[in-house]
Write a protein that holds these residues in place. Sequence first.
Motif, PDB file in Angstrom:
ATOM      1  N   HIS A  32       0.857  -1.135   0.063  1.00  0.00           N
ATOM      2  CA  HIS A  32       0.008   0.065   0.053  1.00  0.00           C
ATOM      3  C   HIS A  32       0.919   1.169   0.057  1.00  0.00           C
ATOM      4  O   HIS A  32       0.216   2.262   0.451  1.00  0.00           O
ATOM      5  CB  HIS A  32      -1.053  -0.097   1.168  1.00  0.00           C
ATOM      6  N   GLY A  33       2.282   1.168  -0.509  1.00  0.00           N
ATOM      7  CA  GLY A  33       3.024   2.307  -0.709  1.00  0.00           C
ATOM      8  C   GLY A  33       3.645   2.816   0.535  1.00  0.00           C
ATOM      9  O   GLY A  33       3.915   4.193   0.703  1.00  0.00           O
ATOM     10  N   GLY A  34       3.808   1.828   1.594  1.00  0.00           N
ATOM     11  CA  GLY A  34       4.509   2.231   2.859  1.00  0.00           C
ATOM     12  C   GLY A  34       6.019   2.693   2.596  1.00  0.00           C
ATOM     13  O   GLY A  34       6.525   3.286   3.705  1.00  0.00           O
ATOM     14  N   CYS A  35       6.531   2.429   1.627  1.00  0.00           N
ATOM     15  CA  CYS A  35       8.024   2.804   1.470  1.00  0.00           C
ATOM     16  C   CYS A  35       8.095   4.004   0.219  1.00  0.00           C
ATOM     17  O   CYS A  35       7.501   4.031  -0.814  1.00  0.00           O
ATOM     18  CB  CYS A  35       8.694   1.589   0.786  1.00  0.00           C
ATOM     19  N   PRO A  60      17.328   1.867  -5.226  1.00  0.00           N
ATOM     20  CA  PRO A  60      17.351   0.484  -4.758  1.00  0.00           C
ATOM     21  C   PRO A  60      18.122   0.389  -3.379  1.00  0.00           C
ATOM     22  O   PRO A  60      17.632  -0.407  -2.526  1.00  0.00           O
ATOM     23  CB  PRO A  60      18.356  -0.352  -5.721  1.00  0.00           C
ATOM     24  N   GLU A  61      19.088   1.210  -3.203  1.00  0.00           N
ATOM     25  CA  GLU A  61      19.852   1.047  -1.886  1.00  0.00           C
ATOM     26  C   GLU A  61      18.812   1.511  -0.847  1.00  0.00           C
ATOM     27  O   GLU A  61      18.958   0.849   0.254  1.00  0.00           O
ATOM     28  CB  GLU A  61      21.040   1.992  -1.768  1.00  0.00           C
ATOM     29  N   GLU A  62      18.285   2.513  -1.041  1.00  0.00           N
ATOM     30  CA  GLU A  62      17.259   3.254   0.113  1.00  0.00           C
ATOM     31  C   GLU A  62      16.180   2.481   0.192  1.00  0.00           C
ATOM     32  O   GLU A  62      15.543   2.362   1.503  1.00  0.00           O
ATOM     33  CB  GLU A  62      16.863   4.651  -0.488  1.00  0.00           C
ATOM     34  N   VAL A  63      15.641   1.644  -0.833  1.00  0.00           N
ATOM     35  CA  VAL A  63      14.516   0.568  -0.517  1.00  0.00           C
ATOM     36  C   VAL A  63      14.930  -0.462   0.434  1.00  0.00           C
ATOM     37  O   VAL A  63      13.990  -0.825   1.202  1.00  0.00           O
ATOM     38  CB  VAL A  63      13.806   0.120  -1.958  1.00  0.00           C
ATOM     39  N   ILE A  64      16.225  -1.014  -0.120  1.00  0.00           N
ATOM     40  CA  ILE A  64      16.414  -2.039   0.786  1.00  0.00           C
ATOM     41  C   ILE A  64      16.843  -1.456   2.344  1.00  0.00           C
ATOM     42  O   ILE A  64      16.333  -2.422   3.281  1.00  0.00           O
ATOM     43  CB  ILE A  64      17.709  -2.631   0.274  1.00  0.00           C
ATOM     44  N   SER A  65      17.393  -0.654   2.427  1.00  0.00           N
ATOM     45  CA  SER A  65      17.780   0.057   3.812  1.00  0.00           C
ATOM     46  C   SER A  65      16.541   0.201   4.425  1.00  0.00           C
ATOM     47  O   SER A  65      16.230   0.001   5.808  1.00  0.00           O
ATOM     48  CB  SER A  65      18.465   1.380   3.689  1.00  0.00           C
ATOM     49  N   HIS A  66      15.196   0.718   3.778  1.00  0.00           N
ATOM     50  CA  HIS A  66      13.964   0.874   4.526  1.00  0.00           C
ATOM     51  C   HIS A  66      13.348  -0.348   4.866  1.00  0.00           C
ATOM     52  O   HIS A  66      12.873  -0.558   6.003  1.00  0.00           O
ATOM     53  CB  HIS A  66      13.188   1.523   3.425  1.00  0.00           C
ATOM     54  N   ILE A  67      13.325  -1.505   3.970  1.00  0.00           N
ATOM     55  CA  ILE A  67      12.970  -2.873   4.331  1.00  0.00           C
ATOM     56  C   ILE A  67      13.461  -3.261   5.574  1.00  0.00           C
ATOM     57  O   ILE A  67      13.026  -3.789   6.588  1.00  0.00           O
ATOM     58  CB  ILE A  67      12.990  -3.712   3.383  1.00  0.00           C
ATOM     59  N   GLU A  68      14.895  -3.265   5.892  1.00  0.00           N
ATOM     60  CA  GLU A  68      15.858  -3.637   6.731  1.00  0.00           C
ATOM     61  C   GLU A  68      15.760  -3.022   8.246  1.00  0.00           C
ATOM     62  O   GLU A  68      15.601  -3.767   9.149  1.00  0.00           O
ATOM     63  CB  GLU A  68      17.293  -3.711   6.445  1.00  0.00           C
ATOM     64  N   SER A  69      15.372  -1.916   7.988  1.00  0.00           N
ATOM     65  CA  SER A  69      15.216  -0.942   9.198  1.00  0.00           C
ATOM     66  C   SER A  69      13.830  -1.522   9.750  1.00  0.00           C
ATOM     67  O   SER A  69      13.715  -1.546  11.129  1.00  0.00           O
ATOM     68  CB  SER A  69      15.108   0.451   9.072  1.00  0.00           C
ATOM     69  N   ARG A  70      12.782  -1.627   8.957  1.00  0.00           N
ATOM     70  CA  ARG A  70      11.283  -1.665   9.299  1.00  0.00           C
ATOM     71  C   ARG A  70      11.293  -3.259  10.054  1.00  0.00           C
ATOM     72  O   ARG A  70      10.882  -3.639  11.012  1.00  0.00           O
ATOM     73  CB  ARG A  70      10.377  -2.097   8.415  1.00  0.00           C
ATOM     74  N   ILE A 120      18.393  -6.201  -9.985  1.00  0.00           N
ATOM     75  CA  ILE A 120      17.942  -4.961 -10.801  1.00  0.00           C
ATOM     76  C   ILE A 120      18.817  -4.323 -11.455  1.00  0.00           C
ATOM     77  O   ILE A 120      18.711  -3.122 -11.947  1.00  0.00           O
ATOM     78  CB  ILE A 120      17.637  -4.137  -9.269  1.00  0.00           C
ATOM     79  N   GLU A 121      19.849  -4.974 -12.030  1.00  0.00           N
ATOM     80  CA  GLU A 121      20.784  -4.125 -12.979  1.00  0.00           C
ATOM     81  C   GLU A 121      19.922  -4.036 -14.104  1.00  0.00           C
ATOM     82  O   GLU A 121      19.441  -4.638 -14.914  1.00  0.00           O
ATOM     83  CB  GLU A 121      21.842  -5.281 -13.459  1.00  0.00           C
ATOM     84  N   GLY A 122      20.622  -2.511 -14.599  1.00  0.00           N
ATOM     85  CA  GLY A 122      19.811  -2.137 -15.785  1.00  0.00           C
ATOM     86  C   GLY A 122      18.413  -1.704 -15.688  1.00  0.00           C
ATOM     87  O   GLY A 122      17.939  -1.081 -16.574  1.00  0.00           O
ATOM     88  N   PRO A 181      12.296   3.382 -10.583  1.00  0.00           N
ATOM     89  CA  PRO A 181      10.826   2.757 -10.373  1.00  0.00           C
ATOM     90  C   PRO A 181      10.590   1.303 -10.551  1.00  0.00           C
ATOM     91  O   PRO A 181      10.003   0.876  -9.784  1.00  0.00           O
ATOM     92  CB  PRO A 181       9.868   3.680 -11.434  1.00  0.00           C
ATOM     93  N   GLU A 182      11.342   0.752 -11.560  1.00  0.00           N
ATOM     94  CA  GLU A 182      11.291  -0.611 -11.817  1.00  0.00           C
ATOM     95  C   GLU A 182      11.928  -1.434 -10.963  1.00  0.00           C
ATOM     96  O   GLU A 182      11.657  -2.425 -10.405  1.00  0.00           O
ATOM     97  CB  GLU A 182      11.792  -0.777 -13.370  1.00  0.00           C
ATOM     98  N   ALA A 183      13.268  -0.907 -10.672  1.00  0.00           N
ATOM     99  CA  ALA A 183      13.915  -1.472  -9.484  1.00  0.00           C
ATOM    100  C   ALA A 183      13.233  -1.669  -8.165  1.00  0.00           C
ATOM    101  O   ALA A 183      13.320  -2.557  -7.448  1.00  0.00           O
ATOM    102  CB  ALA A 183      15.392  -0.840  -9.326  1.00  0.00           C
ATOM    103  N   LYS A 184      12.640  -0.412  -7.833  1.00  0.00           N
ATOM    104  CA  LYS A 184      11.904  -0.490  -6.467  1.00  0.00           C
ATOM    105  C   LYS A 184      10.827  -1.617  -6.474  1.00  0.00           C
ATOM    106  O   LYS A 184      10.931  -2.328  -5.622  1.00  0.00           O
ATOM    107  CB  LYS A 184      11.395   0.963  -6.258  1.00  0.00           C
ATOM    108  N   GLU A 185      10.050  -1.582  -7.615  1.00  0.00           N
ATOM    109  CA  GLU A 185       8.915  -2.446  -7.708  1.00  0.00           C
ATOM    110  C   GLU A 185       9.389  -3.903  -7.488  1.00  0.00           C
ATOM    111  O   GLU A 185       8.845  -4.914  -7.134  1.00  0.00           O
ATOM    112  CB  GLU A 185       8.155  -2.400  -8.972  1.00  0.00           C
TER     113      GLU A 185
END
Length: 395
Positions: free
Chosen positions: A66-69, A74-84, A114-116, A120-124
């Motif tokens: 539901h868009g919580g991130c 990609p680095e920020e998305v992974i960091s967000h997931i790990e912190s949660r 996620i290479e290439g 937005p696509e990498a985050k998804e």
Amino acid sequence: MATLQAIKYSRGKLLVLDQLRLPHENHYDEVSTAEEAFDCIRSMRVRGAPAIAIVAALAHAVELHHGGCTATTPEEVISHIESRLDYLKESRPTAVDLSNAIALLKEASKATRIEGLAHPEAKEAILNAYIAKAEKILEEDLHNNTSIGAHGAAWLQQQYNATPDRKISVLTHCNTGSLATSGHGTALGIIRTLHSQNLLQHAYCTETRPYNQGSRLTSYELVFEGIPSTLITDSMAGALFNLHRERMNIGAVIVGADRVVRNGDTANKIGTYALAVLARHHGVKFVVAAPTTSIDLETETGKSIEIEERKREELTQISGAVVNADGTVDTSKTARVAIADQRIGVWNPAFDVTPNELIDAIVTEKGTVVKGADGKFDFSQVLPERWAAVVAKQM
């Protein structure tokens, strides 16, 4: 046979049964954020090591769906997931299923190719990988529970030459059924399987003070499924073994586990250790039912297990639905009453550790592990890769 469901999930929606309202009311809370999951776990509206891990994993999946991130790279998305996930890990530190699930979820997020891809696509892709892994944890838990039931029932049948004409009785502690897992259960799953095979004479369950998971939850599940059963207080187990072991053919104490370490020492609900001592004295088999997700090979012995301590009020107060003068239960009214002097000092550990020498078998979804000729448990066959990794670290 219909079973109770502690967790109801479809992508984007998670419903968790509020176990504090049982056995009088079936109410599901919608859990859609990490904070709501933390509170649900911490307050023990959901409990049981497998269920805790599943709720934490799926709640964050719903949050991400539901868009919580709001991160973009990609680095920020992974960091967000790990912190949660690190935040959720603190909700119940003793149960290793939670930390194991978190490790798997972190790995799945990092391993996404996620290479290439544009941001937005990498985050998804990362979010989809997380959600898919969380859903896989739910799916695998149900499969593991039914396997544990089959392996445990087979081992007990072999130990006692059990038949429909010579059934066995068992004692279980705390709640390890559908309410503690995705379904079927671990220790209670073995009992279910014995019953379905017409090998169970009777199941005894302890009240499991101070939080009464046995009297509130296990007895409810046993009655719900029509399994012949009797509730006893925690302090009655010794008398049960002494007076009724032969007559009732009590063959085993079957418990779950919040953590099994490398040597087989097992952390489980407080009171488990005492039952293991009583079982050994009376010649009753002591069986731990645990998925491999509950096995911690990194920790060598039970001395290193962190034991959570809970609120003093759990010992000095009790709450529940009001019983009317005619004996009926009024679920619209609850009361909290004092059962001890409120000034008394309290020690309230949630778990204790049963040493491996008091355990006869540890039943996993991959088979039953018993001690070898050296008197030690060897998990190398059920967890070959993890075992090899631990051995490699020691070299």
